[in-house]
Design a protein around this motif. Structure first.
Motif, PDB file in Angstrom:
ATOM      1  N   PHE A 105      79.250 -10.926  21.978  1.00 51.23           N
ATOM      2  CA  PHE A 105      79.156  -9.876  22.983  1.00 51.23           C
ATOM      3  C   PHE A 105      80.198 -10.063  24.086  1.00 51.23           C
ATOM      4  CE2 PHE A 105      74.734 -10.430  21.451  1.00 51.23           C
ATOM      5  CZ  PHE A 105      74.526  -9.156  20.928  1.00 51.23           C
ATOM      6  N   VAL A 106      80.636  -8.943  24.655  1.00 47.99           N
ATOM      7  CA  VAL A 106      81.443  -8.916  25.872  1.00 47.99           C
ATOM      8  C   VAL A 106      80.764  -7.937  26.822  1.00 47.99           C
ATOM      9  CG1 VAL A 106      83.681  -8.409  26.913  1.00 47.99           C
ATOM     10  CG2 VAL A 106      83.568  -9.383  24.602  1.00 47.99           C
ATOM     11  N   LEU A 107      80.482  -8.382  28.041  1.00 46.20           N
ATOM     12  CA  LEU A 107      79.819  -7.532  29.030  1.00 46.20           C
ATOM     13  C   LEU A 107      80.695  -7.447  30.268  1.00 46.20           C
ATOM     14  CD1 LEU A 107      77.362  -5.884  29.972  1.00 46.20           C
ATOM     15  CD2 LEU A 107      76.330  -8.044  30.758  1.00 46.20           C
ATOM     16  N   LEU A 108      81.117  -6.229  30.618  1.00 46.41           N
ATOM     17  CA  LEU A 108      82.018  -5.991  31.739  1.00 46.41           C
ATOM     18  C   LEU A 108      81.363  -5.042  32.738  1.00 46.41           C
ATOM     19  CD1 LEU A 108      85.235  -5.348  29.602  1.00 46.41           C
ATOM     20  CD2 LEU A 108      84.494  -7.527  30.591  1.00 46.41           C
ATOM     21  N   GLU A 109      81.795  -5.138  34.002  1.00 48.92           N
ATOM     22  CA  GLU A 109      81.236  -4.273  35.054  1.00 48.92           C
ATOM     23  C   GLU A 109      82.317  -3.876  36.036  1.00 48.92           C
ATOM     24  OE1 GLU A 109      79.435  -4.092  39.302  1.00 48.92           O
ATOM     25  OE2 GLU A 109      81.016  -5.314  38.406  1.00 48.92           O
ATOM     26  N   ASN A 110      82.246  -2.615  36.508  1.00 48.57           N
ATOM     27  CA  ASN A 110      83.147  -2.164  37.561  1.00 48.57           C
ATOM     28  C   ASN A 110      82.563  -0.933  38.240  1.00 48.57           C
ATOM     29  OD1 ASN A 110      85.785  -1.546  39.038  1.00 48.57           O
ATOM     30  ND2 ASN A 110      86.396  -3.275  37.743  1.00 48.57           N
ATOM     31  N   VAL A 111      83.288  -0.415  39.216  1.00 48.44           N
ATOM     32  CA  VAL A 111      82.811   0.737  39.978  1.00 48.44           C
ATOM     33  C   VAL A 111      82.757   1.985  39.100  1.00 48.44           C
ATOM     34  CG1 VAL A 111      83.594  -0.129  42.204  1.00 48.44           C
ATOM     35  CG2 VAL A 111      85.170   1.190  40.787  1.00 48.44           C
ATOM     36  N   ALA A 112      81.811   2.861  39.390  1.00 50.81           N
ATOM     37  CA  ALA A 112      81.659   4.084  38.600  1.00 50.81           C
ATOM     38  C   ALA A 112      82.878   4.989  38.717  1.00 50.81           C
ATOM     39  CB  ALA A 112      80.394   4.830  39.038  1.00 50.81           C
ATOM     40  N   PRO A 150      66.373  -1.515  46.969  1.00 50.88           N
ATOM     41  CA  PRO A 150      66.602  -0.277  47.711  1.00 50.88           C
ATOM     42  C   PRO A 150      68.080  -0.058  48.045  1.00 50.88           C
ATOM     43  CG  PRO A 150      65.834  -1.941  49.217  1.00 50.88           C
ATOM     44  CD  PRO A 150      65.845  -2.583  47.860  1.00 50.88           C
ATOM     45  N   GLN A 151      68.916  -0.066  47.034  1.00 50.53           N
ATOM     46  CA  GLN A 151      70.358   0.137  47.201  1.00 50.53           C
ATOM     47  C   GLN A 151      70.863   1.066  46.100  1.00 50.53           C
ATOM     48  OE1 GLN A 151      74.628  -2.309  46.877  1.00 50.53           O
ATOM     49  NE2 GLN A 151      72.726  -3.288  46.286  1.00 50.53           N
ATOM     50  N   ARG A 152      71.464   2.178  46.506  1.00 53.79           N
ATOM     51  CA  ARG A 152      72.113   3.046  45.522  1.00 53.79           C
ATOM     52  C   ARG A 152      73.461   2.429  45.182  1.00 53.79           C
ATOM     53  NH1 ARG A 152      69.759   7.772  44.573  1.00 53.79           N
ATOM     54  NH2 ARG A 152      68.274   8.622  46.068  1.00 53.79           N
ATOM     55  N   ARG A 153      73.562   1.914  43.973  1.00 54.56           N
ATOM     56  CA  ARG A 153      74.786   1.213  43.578  1.00 54.56           C
ATOM     57  C   ARG A 153      75.072   1.569  42.127  1.00 54.56           C
ATOM     58  NH1 ARG A 153      77.268  -3.115  46.047  1.00 54.56           N
ATOM     59  NH2 ARG A 153      78.731  -4.327  44.793  1.00 54.56           N
ATOM     60  N   ARG A 154      75.851   2.597  41.929  1.00 53.03           N
ATOM     61  CA  ARG A 154      76.178   3.072  40.596  1.00 53.03           C
ATOM     62  C   ARG A 154      77.403   2.311  40.084  1.00 53.03           C
ATOM     63  NH1 ARG A 154      77.963   7.965  40.176  1.00 53.03           N
ATOM     64  NH2 ARG A 154      76.895   8.607  38.240  1.00 53.03           N
ATOM     65  N   ARG A 155      77.216   1.591  38.995  1.00 49.64           N
ATOM     66  CA  ARG A 155      78.291   0.818  38.398  1.00 49.64           C
ATOM     67  C   ARG A 155      78.348   1.103  36.904  1.00 49.64           C
ATOM     68  NH1 ARG A 155      79.429   0.570  42.970  1.00 49.64           N
ATOM     69  NH2 ARG A 155      80.035  -1.249  44.214  1.00 49.64           N
ATOM     70  N   VAL A 156      79.541   1.048  36.354  1.00 51.97           N
ATOM     71  CA  VAL A 156      79.686   1.236  34.921  1.00 51.97           C
ATOM     72  C   VAL A 156      79.650  -0.134  34.247  1.00 51.97           C
ATOM     73  CG1 VAL A 156      82.232   1.294  35.058  1.00 51.97           C
ATOM     74  CG2 VAL A 156      81.056   2.252  33.056  1.00 51.97           C
ATOM     75  N   PHE A 157      78.760  -0.268  33.287  1.00 54.31           N
ATOM     76  CA  PHE A 157      78.646  -1.482  32.481  1.00 54.31           C
ATOM     77  C   PHE A 157      79.151  -1.175  31.081  1.00 54.31           C
ATOM     78  CE2 PHE A 157      75.928  -2.484  35.968  1.00 54.31           C
ATOM     79  CZ  PHE A 157      75.967  -3.863  36.087  1.00 54.31           C
ATOM     80  N   ILE A 158      80.010  -2.039  30.585  1.00 50.82           N
ATOM     81  CA  ILE A 158      80.615  -1.874  29.264  1.00 50.82           C
ATOM     82  C   ILE A 158      80.170  -3.043  28.400  1.00 50.82           C
ATOM     83  CG2 ILE A 158      82.774  -1.526  27.997  1.00 50.82           C
ATOM     84  CD1 ILE A 158      84.023  -1.083  30.914  1.00 50.82           C
ATOM     85  N   LEU A 159      79.555  -2.732  27.269  1.00 52.54           N
ATOM     86  CA  LEU A 159      79.076  -3.768  26.363  1.00 52.54           C
ATOM     87  C   LEU A 159      79.813  -3.660  25.041  1.00 52.54           C
ATOM     88  CD1 LEU A 159      77.039  -6.039  25.688  1.00 52.54           C
ATOM     89  CD2 LEU A 159      75.469  -4.247  24.887  1.00 52.54           C
ATOM     90  N   GLY A 160      80.459  -4.740  24.654  1.00 50.84           N
ATOM     91  CA  GLY A 160      81.104  -4.818  23.354  1.00 50.84           C
ATOM     92  C   GLY A 160      80.328  -5.742  22.443  1.00 50.84           C
ATOM     93  N   SER A 161      80.259  -5.394  21.153  1.00 57.83           N
ATOM     94  CA  SER A 161      79.563  -6.231  20.182  1.00 57.83           C
ATOM     95  C   SER A 161      80.334  -6.231  18.871  1.00 57.83           C
ATOM     96  CB  SER A 161      78.138  -5.715  19.951  1.00 57.83           C
ATOM     97  OG  SER A 161      77.491  -6.462  18.929  1.00 57.83           O
TER      98      SER A 161
END
Length: 375
Positions: A105-112, A150-161
């Motif tokens: 797996f590869v799991l990545l995160e960044n701003v929406a 209680p935080q609005r925090r929209r992030r894009v998560f990318i999962l590779g398998s």
């Protein structure tokens, strides 16, 4: 399952995955203050500094990276994926390519906002490289508030398998309808550093925590308490808990004596722990779901979710839900602030002067209460 982590920050990936049952075998973080937190909180785990000098990936089941967002953020330089900082994502693919045994797996995160900047060039760059390296991929926007903070925090998560269908894991909960209680909010979060074109208006939540304003000053959000007409700002330990960390997670080593500005920066750049924990549990369980939603046929802009693999056209989706299969919506009603302080009159007056000249919409009582607060 073993984790190797790049761009570790203060350990959001590591803490979340450890709660799900993972074992971290390597971390990499170049910021000396963030690294001081990691050394205290994860004393037995090897920590590397410069990602560009890593030549060998330890044997692991998942590689994680919340790569720098400054060039992709709407509040940043918007230089795009080729920017000096955000372009460091290329190091992830270099390290993967050189690995004798690639992780499952590869799991990545960044701003929406990365979905929209330059026509989604950042996401296209990431997914094409995952395909090149033999990974199927899926991405989805997830909002931290749907995971109990209680935080609005929209992030894009990318999962590779390499072997599983990542969308059947990452898309769990995508069929849910909104579970937010929007009735009669009594607290409203906003950015006091803005007020011209943006506000971050968030009923019963704070807008995304961030390390600093455009002027590099500490910029905790403010909260308007409608019933008491109070204007306050959460404290640093409140912010840590709003990211899912224990209170005082960053109050270690040199940060005990450093100005809180540096702790705000580290917390604002961190990955939300409960979101990662949920993804980790989904990976451990590998209880997949069928995607019931139908793909979007005409795509006016980058959708909020997609999956694909080499040799096939991607499938794009627009889900109503940005939360897990069993969401717990965080609310300021249920969150006890432990070290909040009153918004300074100078900050309130500056914000008032800006918002009165703007066309931004708020609650009808907000600006009158702010005027009374300043006067």
């Amino acid at each position: 399952m073993r984790v190797a982590s790049l761009f570790s920050g203060i350990g959001g990936f590591e803490l979340g995955l450890s709660r799900a049952g993972f074992e971290t075998v390597m971390m990499c973080e170049n910021d000396p203050l963030a690294r001081s937190v990691l050394l205290r909180r994860f004393p037995r785990i090897p920590i590397r500094g410069d990602v560009t000098k890593i030549r060998r990936l330890p044997k692991c089941d998942i590689l994680t990276a919340g790569w720098p967002c400054q060039d992709l953020s709407q509040a940043g330089r918007t230089a795009g994926i080729e920017g000096h900082r955000s372009g460091l994502i290329s190091e992830v693919f270099r390290i993967l390519e050189a690995a004798s045994e690639k992780p499952e797996f590869v799991l990545l995160e960044n701003v929406a906002f990365a979905l929209h900047l330059q026509g989604g060039a950042a996401l296209k760059f990431v997914t094409s490289n995952l395909e090149r390296l033999g990974y199927k991929w899926a991405y989805r926007i997830l909002d931290s508030r749907q995971f109990g903070v209680p935080q609005r925090r929209r992030r894009v998560f990318i999962l590779g398998s390499r072997n599983l269908s990542p969308q059947s894991i990452l898309f769990r909960g995508s069929d849910n309808t909104s579970s937010e209680d929007t009735s009669s909010p009594v607290s409203f979060g906003f950015y006091w550093t803005e007020g011209n074109t943006g506000l971050g208006w968030s009923p019963e939540a704070v807008p995304p925590l961030k390390g600093g304003s455009a002027l590099s000053i500490p910029s905790p959000p403010a909260i308007w308490k409608k019933e008491t007409r109070a204007f306050i700002t959460p404290g640093i330990s409140d912010a840590e808990r709003m990211q899912g960390f224990p209170a005082n997670w960053t109050a270690v080593g040199p940060l005990k004596k450093e100005r809180k500005r540096n702790r705000w920066k580290l917390i604002g750049n961190a990955v939300s722990v409960p979101v990662v924990e949920w993804i980790g549990r989904c990976l451990i369980e590998q209880a997949t779901v069928d995607v019931k939603a139908k793909p979007i046929r005409q795509i006016p802009k980058m959708p909020t979710a997609a999956f694909g693999e080499q040799g096939s056209e991607p499938s794009f989706f627009s889900f109503n839900s940005e939360g897990p299969d069993a969401p717990t919506v965080g609310s300021l009603k249920d969150f006890k602030l432990s070290d909040a302080s009153e918004l300074s009159l100078r900050a309130a007056a500056g914000f008032l002067s800006r918002i009165e000249k703007s066309s931004l919409k708020t609650h009808p009582r907000f600006i009158p209460d702010l005027r009374d607060f300043v006067s």
